[in-house]
Design a protein around this motif. Structure first.
Motif, PDB file in Angstrom:
ATOM      1  N   ARG A 190      22.659  44.193  46.755  1.00 11.56           N
ATOM      2  CA  ARG A 190      24.083  44.092  47.100  1.00 11.56           C
ATOM      3  C   ARG A 190      24.867  43.292  46.063  1.00 11.56           C
ATOM      4  O   ARG A 190      26.096  43.221  46.132  1.00 11.56           O
ATOM      5  CB  ARG A 190      24.254  43.407  48.453  1.00 11.56           C
ATOM      6  N   ARG A 191      24.142  42.653  45.132  1.00  9.32           N
ATOM      7  CA  ARG A 191      24.774  41.803  44.116  1.00  9.32           C
ATOM      8  C   ARG A 191      25.622  40.710  44.770  1.00  9.32           C
ATOM      9  O   ARG A 191      26.759  40.438  44.359  1.00  9.32           O
ATOM     10  CB  ARG A 191      25.612  42.626  43.143  1.00  9.32           C
ATOM     11  N   VAL A 192      25.051  40.107  45.795  1.00  6.76           N
ATOM     12  CA  VAL A 192      25.754  39.046  46.509  1.00  6.76           C
ATOM     13  C   VAL A 192      25.808  37.776  45.651  1.00  6.76           C
ATOM     14  O   VAL A 192      24.771  37.282  45.203  1.00  6.76           O
ATOM     15  CB  VAL A 192      25.041  38.730  47.845  1.00  6.76           C
ATOM     16  N   PRO A 193      26.996  37.218  45.380  1.00  9.58           N
ATOM     17  CA  PRO A 193      27.106  35.975  44.609  1.00  9.58           C
ATOM     18  C   PRO A 193      26.700  34.788  45.471  1.00  9.58           C
ATOM     19  O   PRO A 193      27.529  34.212  46.182  1.00  9.58           O
ATOM     20  CB  PRO A 193      28.583  35.921  44.217  1.00  9.58           C
ATOM     21  N   CYS A 194      25.435  34.428  45.413  1.00  7.52           N
ATOM     22  CA  CYS A 194      24.940  33.431  46.370  1.00  7.52           C
ATOM     23  C   CYS A 194      24.247  32.241  45.711  1.00  7.52           C
ATOM     24  O   CYS A 194      23.674  31.406  46.414  1.00  7.52           O
ATOM     25  CB  CYS A 194      23.968  34.101  47.340  1.00  7.52           C
ATOM     26  N   ALA A 195      24.287  32.153  44.385  1.00  3.07           N
ATOM     27  CA  ALA A 195      23.533  31.110  43.695  1.00  3.07           C
ATOM     28  C   ALA A 195      23.923  29.704  44.155  1.00  3.07           C
ATOM     29  O   ALA A 195      23.086  28.796  44.180  1.00  3.07           O
ATOM     30  CB  ALA A 195      23.715  31.239  42.186  1.00  3.07           C
ATOM     31  N   GLN A 196      25.192  29.507  44.530  1.00  2.00           N
ATOM     32  CA  GLN A 196      25.662  28.179  44.925  1.00  2.00           C
ATOM     33  C   GLN A 196      25.623  27.967  46.434  1.00  2.00           C
ATOM     34  O   GLN A 196      26.014  26.916  46.930  1.00  2.00           O
ATOM     35  CB  GLN A 196      27.104  27.972  44.411  1.00  2.00           C
ATOM     36  N   ASP A 197      25.155  28.959  47.162  1.00  2.00           N
ATOM     37  CA  ASP A 197      25.121  28.884  48.623  1.00  2.00           C
ATOM     38  C   ASP A 197      23.908  28.065  49.075  1.00  2.00           C
ATOM     39  O   ASP A 197      22.778  28.375  48.699  1.00  2.00           O
ATOM     40  CB  ASP A 197      25.050  30.303  49.203  1.00  2.00           C
ATOM     41  N   PRO A 198      24.109  27.013  49.876  1.00  2.00           N
ATOM     42  CA  PRO A 198      22.972  26.214  50.367  1.00  2.00           C
ATOM     43  C   PRO A 198      21.945  27.065  51.110  1.00  2.00           C
ATOM     44  O   PRO A 198      20.743  26.787  51.067  1.00  2.00           O
ATOM     45  CB  PRO A 198      23.629  25.192  51.297  1.00  2.00           C
TER      46      PRO A 198
END
Length: 301
Positions: free
Chosen positions: A40-48
């Protein structure tokens, strides 16, 4: 099974689901979660929540709780998301501990696994050595379709571990169906690598027979000018820095801005050329390395 089905639903908020039901996640659920986030290419790198998910996956890998297929799936997903170097280390160590389980890998899973390390530029020389030895016997080579062999060859070259054993094995097995342009582009990069770094390879004459076709595919794939690149070119013109715009070398490399006589190139590398950590990805590093072998000084901005 119900939880995995829920993870595959397009509307499912994966990280939210993991936050509320993470204690129920099996190894299969963990690998599926990473894979779906990547697809899905979810931008989640900074998500806890993503940090906690990676920690849970790493613990599972460290405990040898994940299947070989799961390891390949997670490696591919993490590479696409551009995160998790510690997890990549854990996966490589896990594979090296479980040599008796290598037979569980399917051809596509092996190519996905090594491609993940190559595209991220994550060093794992012992892993590549083991997989080269695993692929060499002829009984296993026939399991690999041409697209898998292409990915393997490119990945070994990017990792700088394309020795005579794996190179010869691929030379014996590679056939020439109607390869996709992307595969032809990758094979051309392999050809250049062999010309510059391993001219005795048995694969080199095999690829050289198709050099013009492979080069044409690479040139089409590599040339993608950007608006920012044009802005940099105008700024250099104002500074009276004479240069060629979108210069293609004799080998087929597309350079954003270049002084051909001095062999100086300026590459305007957008976000797609970098990992989340800020390091250049494997493909960008590989191109720079080949250009350096050809005597070019490359400045990336």
């Amino acid at each position: 099974r119900h939880l995995n089905k829920e993870l595959l639903e397009p509307k499912t908020k994966i990280l939210q689901l993991f936050t509320t039901r993470g204690d129920e996640f099996s190894p299969v659920n963990l690998s599926t979660a990473v894979h779906r986030l990547a697809k899905r290419r979810v931008p989640c790198a900074q998500d806890p929540g993503f940090t906690r998910l990676l920690a849970a996956v790493t613990s599972c890998v460290d405990a040898d709780g994940m299947s070989m297929r799961g390891l390949a799936t997670v490696a591919w997903g993490v590479a696409q998301l551009g995160a998790g170097p510690e997890l990549m280390d854990a996966i490589a160590s896990c594979v090296l501990r479980r040599l008796d389980d290598l037979g569980e890998f399917k051809a596509q899973e092996i190519s996905n696994l090594l491609y993940a390390y190559a595209t991220t530029g994550h060093e794992a020389p012992a892993l590549f050595d083991v997989m080269a030895g695993y692929h060499t016997p002829s009984s296993r080579r026939h399991d690999f379709a041409p697209r898998h062999l292409t990915i393997l060859a490119w990945s070994f070259c990017v990792a700088g571990t394309f020795g005579p054993t794996i190179s010869g094995a691929i030379a014996d097995a590679l056939q020439w169906p109607n390869a996709e342009p992307r595969e032809q582009s990758q094979l051309y990069q392999v050809l250049l690598y062999l010309q510059l770094e391993d001219s005795s390879s048995r694969l080199l004459p095999v690829l050289a027979q198709r050099r013009d076709v492979l080069r044409a595919a690479y040139v089409r794939h590599d040339a993608t000018p950007s608006r920012g690149q044009k802005d940099v070119s105008r700024a250099l013109d104002e500074l009276d820095w004479k240069h060629k715009y979108e210069w293609t070398t004799a080998e087929g490399f597309s350079l954003d801005l270049a002084k051909p006589r001095q062999r100086i190139a300026i590459e305007y590398d957008g976000p797609s050329h970098y990992l989340k950590s800020g390091r250049p990805n494997g493909a960008t590093t590989f191109k720079t390395r080949l250009l350096a072998k050809l005597g070019w000084t490359v400045i990336s901005i």
